[in-house]
Write an enzyme that holds these catalytic residues in place. Structure first.
Site, mmCIF file in Angstrom:
data_model
loop_
_atom_site.group_PDB
_atom_site.id
_atom_site.type_symbol
_atom_site.label_atom_id
_atom_site.label_comp_id
_atom_site.label_asym_id
_atom_site.label_seq_id
_atom_site.Cartn_x
_atom_site.Cartn_y
_atom_site.Cartn_z
ATOM 1 N N HIS A 30 0.806 -1.232 0.000
ATOM 2 C CA HIS A 30 0.000 0.000 0.000
ATOM 3 C C HIS A 30 0.843 1.289 0.000
ATOM 4 O O HIS A 30 0.699 2.179 0.824
ATOM 5 C CB HIS A 30 -1.120 0.009 1.049
ATOM 6 C CG HIS A 30 -0.744 -0.094 2.505
ATOM 7 N ND1 HIS A 30 0.222 0.662 3.096
ATOM 8 C CD2 HIS A 30 -1.273 -0.852 3.490
ATOM 9 C CE1 HIS A 30 0.278 0.370 4.378
ATOM 10 N NE2 HIS A 30 -0.602 -0.545 4.645
ATOM 11 N N HIS B 44 -5.521 -8.189 14.615
ATOM 12 C CA HIS B 44 -5.530 -6.996 13.757
ATOM 13 C C HIS B 44 -6.332 -7.309 12.498
ATOM 14 O O HIS B 44 -6.138 -8.355 11.878
ATOM 15 C CB HIS B 44 -4.079 -6.635 13.423
ATOM 16 C CG HIS B 44 -3.904 -5.446 12.555
ATOM 17 N ND1 HIS B 44 -4.836 -4.436 12.466
ATOM 18 C CD2 HIS B 44 -2.883 -5.083 11.728
ATOM 19 C CE1 HIS B 44 -4.389 -3.514 11.621
ATOM 20 N NE2 HIS B 44 -3.223 -3.886 11.153
ATOM 21 N N GLU C 266 -6.491 -5.691 9.537
ATOM 22 C CA GLU C 266 -6.054 -5.313 8.191
ATOM 23 C C GLU C 266 -5.942 -6.584 7.342
ATOM 24 O O GLU C 266 -5.611 -7.664 7.839
ATOM 25 C CB GLU C 266 -4.729 -4.525 8.237
ATOM 26 C CG GLU C 266 -4.468 -3.824 6.916
ATOM 27 C CD GLU C 266 -3.419 -2.721 6.968
ATOM 28 O OE1 GLU C 266 -2.759 -2.537 8.013
ATOM 29 O OE2 GLU C 266 -3.246 -2.028 5.933
ATOM 30 N N ASP D 140 -3.997 -7.973 5.322
ATOM 31 C CA ASP D 140 -2.832 -8.854 5.224
ATOM 32 C C ASP D 140 -2.852 -9.912 6.334
ATOM 33 O O ASP D 140 -2.139 -10.908 6.247
ATOM 34 C CB ASP D 140 -1.511 -8.073 5.234
ATOM 35 C CG ASP D 140 -1.418 -7.019 6.314
ATOM 36 O OD1 ASP D 140 -2.455 -6.487 6.743
ATOM 37 O OD2 ASP D 140 -0.283 -6.710 6.729
ATOM 38 N N HIS E 113 -1.602 -0.006 14.710
ATOM 39 C CA HIS E 113 -1.806 1.274 14.066
ATOM 40 C C HIS E 113 -3.233 1.457 13.537
ATOM 41 O O HIS E 113 -3.506 2.424 12.823
ATOM 42 C CB HIS E 113 -0.799 1.435 12.905
ATOM 43 C CG HIS E 113 -1.062 0.498 11.750
ATOM 44 N ND1 HIS E 113 -1.374 0.968 10.490
ATOM 45 C CD2 HIS E 113 -1.109 -0.838 11.656
ATOM 46 C CE1 HIS E 113 -1.561 -0.044 9.670
ATOM 47 N NE2 HIS E 113 -1.408 -1.150 10.355
ATOM 48 N N ASP F 230 1.266 -5.981 14.199
ATOM 49 C CA ASP F 230 2.234 -5.218 13.394
ATOM 50 C C ASP F 230 3.393 -4.644 14.224
ATOM 51 O O ASP F 230 4.487 -4.398 13.692
ATOM 52 C CB ASP F 230 1.528 -4.053 12.694
ATOM 53 C CG ASP F 230 0.758 -4.478 11.455
ATOM 54 O OD1 ASP F 230 0.999 -5.575 10.936
ATOM 55 O OD2 ASP F 230 -0.095 -3.684 11.005
ATOM 56 N N TYR G 149 9.809 0.395 8.974
ATOM 57 C CA TYR G 149 8.444 0.026 9.327
ATOM 58 C C TYR G 149 7.856 1.042 10.311
ATOM 59 O O TYR G 149 6.715 1.506 10.154
ATOM 60 C CB TYR G 149 8.425 -1.390 9.941
ATOM 61 C CG TYR G 149 7.047 -1.988 9.948
ATOM 62 C CD1 TYR G 149 6.580 -2.707 8.856
ATOM 63 C CD2 TYR G 149 6.193 -1.785 11.019
ATOM 64 C CE1 TYR G 149 5.293 -3.223 8.837
ATOM 65 C CE2 TYR G 149 4.906 -2.289 11.010
ATOM 66 C CZ TYR G 149 4.469 -3.016 9.915
ATOM 67 O OH TYR G 149 3.189 -3.508 9.907
ATOM 68 N N HIS H 146 4.807 -9.512 11.029
ATOM 69 C CA HIS H 146 5.717 -9.415 9.869
ATOM 70 C C HIS H 146 7.152 -9.535 10.386
ATOM 71 O O HIS H 146 7.492 -8.932 11.411
ATOM 72 C CB HIS H 146 5.615 -8.056 9.172
ATOM 73 C CG HIS H 146 4.259 -7.714 8.652
ATOM 74 N ND1 HIS H 146 3.718 -8.285 7.528
ATOM 75 C CD2 HIS H 146 3.335 -6.823 9.083
ATOM 76 C CE1 HIS H 146 2.523 -7.774 7.289
ATOM 77 N NE2 HIS H 146 2.263 -6.884 8.224
HETATM 78 FE FE1 FEO Z 1 -1.606 -3.272 9.659
HETATM 79 FE FE2 FEO Z 1 0.312 -5.885 8.728
HETATM 80 O O1 FEO Z 1 -1.249 -4.874 8.806
#
Ligand code: FEO
Length: 399
Positions: free
Chosen positions: A28, A82, A84, A86, A148, A167, A195, A228
């Site tokens: 993104h 989370h 999001e 991903d 976040h 994250d 990051y 991640h």
């Molecule tokens: Fe905020 Fe890795 O997604």
């Protein structure tokens, strides 16, 4: 795909069952030069639990890794830290395949997942500080709102002393080894800083509060397992310390120049200002758009004292690449910077005025009037650019 991928064992009862995305280069709008990983973790408690899932196209890889440990239908519980995509993109399909007894997310996570997948009753809300009883093990969930996303939370597995941090403390790095001690510290620092700068910088005040809360819990942490990048086992104190420093903002004697150029004039100005900064004793990062990416500018700004933005004027506006980067950086809300604008022009020359207006909106303290040069800089113009660099270096070093 069963048999294609294997889980990696972290502890007696916990396995990594995520996916490696070797090829992603644009996350993104963030340049992921080293790919990324979507981490998911399988807890082999009495109540077998999956912590987070993976980006939707990688569901088969995750299921294959799970199947290397246990038949996936034996998963009793899923925790979504989370929402999001991903981490949640494959969640509805996993729920459909596994039919777990319970799926937990924070209150905001429940709302976010329902808004993503348009399915009511997808998950059960877990309160801040709420416990999930896994029979012989216990997970406690702590909300980390806006770190976040509003839904973000972390989960602590007491018996293995693992903090599943979604994250937070992560990085975009395609893993060939799972633990942090397999990678050089310079690489971990670079990717973790990138990051932080691109994902967490706008929320630094909340990062400080979250760090205070985590350390105040008095829990022992043997592993930090983000969503991640590598799992932290050797450098836990180090990464907590880096987050503290980044959140407090501890700038160096360093300036970041970013710009673009049409016919080379703004480029010459940038290089002359950079030379002056160097002569004045300030470290300088020079990033020309087209060669540098907006997410690298954000990374350089994380420990900088000054930002200097350059653009030629085109059709009364700033150059589109500069507008792109400036809009992105503005959203990241870097704090405590001194700034300056510069640029060449042919006739009307509004770019510097536009740049200064945006820098003002960003609450950047302008170090004098911006530098404008008509068409092509003379030797005198470049000497003036250099002199402004020296002046700016003196100002930064007094900060
Ligand atoms: Fe905020 Fe890795 O997604």
């Amino acid at each position: 795909m069963n048999g294609a991928f294997k889980a990696v064992q972290l502890t007696d009862t916990v396995y990594w069952v995520g996916a490696v995305d070797w090829n992603i280069r644009n996350f993104h709008g963030y340049a992921t030069d080293r790919g990324t990983t979507y981490n998911a973790f399988l807890v082999m408690a009495d109540t077998i639990t999956l912590i987070d899932t993976v980006k939707e196209p990688f569901i088969d890889e995750m299921m294959s890794r799970i199947a290397s440990v246990i038949e996936p239908s034996k998963i009793d519980c899923i925790v979504s830290n989370h929402s999001e995509m991903d981490h949640s993109g494959s969640l509805p399909t996993v729920i459909e395949a596994v039919k777990p007894g319970a799926v937990f997310a924070s209150a905001m996570g429940q709302k976010a997942l329902e808004a993503h997948f348009h399915t009511a009753d997808l998950v059960t809300e877990i309160a801040d500080g709420g416990e999930i009883d896994l029979g012989n093990m216990t997970i406690t969930c702590y909300e980390t709102r806006m770190l976040h996303w509003p839904d973000s939370m972390v989960s602590y597995l007491h018996e293995e002393k693992i903090l599943f941090s979604q994250d937070a403390f992560g990085m975009h790095l395609a893993l060939h080894e799972l633990f942090d001690d397999s990678y050089p510290l310079w690489l971990l620092e670079h990717e973790a800083a990138k990051y932080y700068a691109n994902i967490l910088m706008p929320f630094s005040h909340l990062v400080l509060k979250a760090l205070e809360r985590i350390t105040g819990l008095g829990i022992e942490i043997d592993l930090i397992a983000p969503d991640h990048g590598p799992v932290w086992r050797k450098n836990i104190e180090w990464i907590l310390g880096r987050y503290g420093a980044w959140a407090r903002r501890e700038p160096k004697n360093k300036a970041v120049i970013f710009y673009d150029t049409m016919w080379g004039s703004t480029d010459l100005m940038a290089r002359s200002i950079a030379d002056g900064l160097r002569e004045g004793g300030t470290e300088v990062a020079v990033l020309k758009l087209g060669s540098a990416h907006r997410s690298d500018i954000a990374t350089e700004l994380l420990d900088a004292s000054a930002v200097i933005v350059g653009s030629p004027t085109i059709n009364n506006q700033i150059f589109p690449t500069v507008a792109d980067a400036l809009t992105y950086i503005k959203g990241l809300k870097p704090k405590g910077l001194v700034g300056m604008a510069f640029g060449s022009y042919g006739w009307s020359g509004e770019s510097v005025k536009h740049l200064e207006a945006t820098l003002g909106e960003m609450k950047i303290d302008l170090a004098g009037e911006g530098i404008r040069v008509k068409y092509v800089p003379t030797a005198g113009d470049l000497a003036a650019c250099r002199a402004r660099g020296i002046e700016l270096a003196a100002r930064i070093s007094r900060k």
